[in-house]
Design an enzyme around this catalytic site. Structure first.
Site, short mmCIF file in Angstrom:
data_model
loop_
_atom_site.label_atom_id
_atom_site.label_comp_id
_atom_site.label_asym_id
_atom_site.label_seq_id
_atom_site.Cartn_x
_atom_site.Cartn_y
_atom_site.Cartn_z
N HIS A 147 -12.70 -12.64 -2.48
CA HIS A 147 -13.41 -13.15 -3.66
C HIS A 147 -12.40 -13.48 -4.75
CE1 HIS A 147 -17.48 -12.37 -2.25
NE2 HIS A 147 -17.05 -11.21 -1.80
N THR A 202 0.70 -3.28 -1.16
CA THR A 202 0.73 -4.52 -1.94
C THR A 202 2.16 -4.95 -2.25
OG1 THR A 202 0.54 -3.27 -4.02
CG2 THR A 202 -1.50 -4.04 -3.01
N LYS A 204 5.49 -6.72 -2.15
CA LYS A 204 5.72 -8.07 -1.62
C LYS A 204 6.88 -8.13 -0.64
CE LYS A 204 2.33 -9.47 -4.05
NZ LYS A 204 1.02 -9.60 -3.37
#
Length: 232
Positions: A147, A202, A204
């Site tokens: 979303h 999360t 990177k």
């Protein structure tokens, strides 16, 4: 005259004996595994061929695998890949089927000699899994947000879909991802790294040979490279 078995300590002899009911259960589980793997592997191969997706030799599948793609050829599976997707195929506590989900131009690549259990791969861009990767039970790998972050965009389904971010995910060779971990968009995991169970990743850019754990995940320490190869 005593046999070699009789000369063993009693504790050792006990460990080498299997009670009759246990043996029956083991034989039943093996028969069920063989039948499930035979049927599940044939089913997935037929689905992949129908969708124009490539797979290598030695593919072994135990349980139902859900495949959803929008483009032919979106999935590539290497040689000797193992997919466990039945509750009893891995007693880690699996919660559902393995899912290979490609949205629009999403692509999934799984390298040689890798395996997963009840893993969900969902891609709008690219998920690349290297060789010799072990993915624990119930791991989720998403290269998109599902979303939009903007609440106004979420009010309209099309705007919601168009405003999702989707950078690729790359998992290097020989990585081990612990059970119930979540790998999110834009993550690159260096070769030989270990992701602790239950981590939400999360970061990177995870360097090779890293131990990562936590929610949110962080690099705990560097892992000393194995000297097994040099010993051979």
């Amino acid at each position: 005259m005593t046999s070699d078995f009789d000369s063993l300590p009693q504790s050792t002899r006990r460990s080498q004996q299997i009670d009759f009911p246990v043996a029956v259960i083991i034989l039943f589980d093996r028969a069920l595994w063989w039948l499930s793997t035979l049927l599940s592997t044939v089913r997935l191969k037929l689905v992949l061929r129908w969708l124009g997706c490539e797979y290598g030799h030695g593919l072994a599948v135990d349980g139902k695998v859900v495949v959803r793609v929008r483009r032919r050829g979106s999935i590539t599976i290497g040689n000797n890949v193992t997919i466990r997707s039945r509750f009893l195929s891995n007693l880690v506590g699996m919660t559902g089927s393995t899912v290979l989900h490609c949205i629009r131009d999403g692509r999934i690549r799984i390298g040689d000699n890798s395996g997963c259990s009840s893993t969900v791969f969902s891609s709008r861009n690219s998920i690349v899994v290297g060789k010799n990767v072990n993915i624990g039970g119930n791991v989720r790998i998403y290269d998109h947000d599902f979303h939009a972050l903007d609440y106004l965009a979420r009010r309209d389904p099309q705007q919601d879909f168009d405003h999702q971010k989707s950078p690729p995910i790359t998992i290097g060779d020989d990585v081990f991802i612990g059970a119930n971990s979540i790998i999110l968009k834009g993550v690159t995991i260096g070769c030989r790294s270990v992701i602790g169970a239950g981590s939400v990743v999360t970061l990177k850019d995870i360097p090779p040979d890293s131990l990562v754990a936590g929610n949110p995940a962080r690099i705990v320490r560097s892992i000393k490279p194995s000297n097994l190869q040099s010993e051979k």
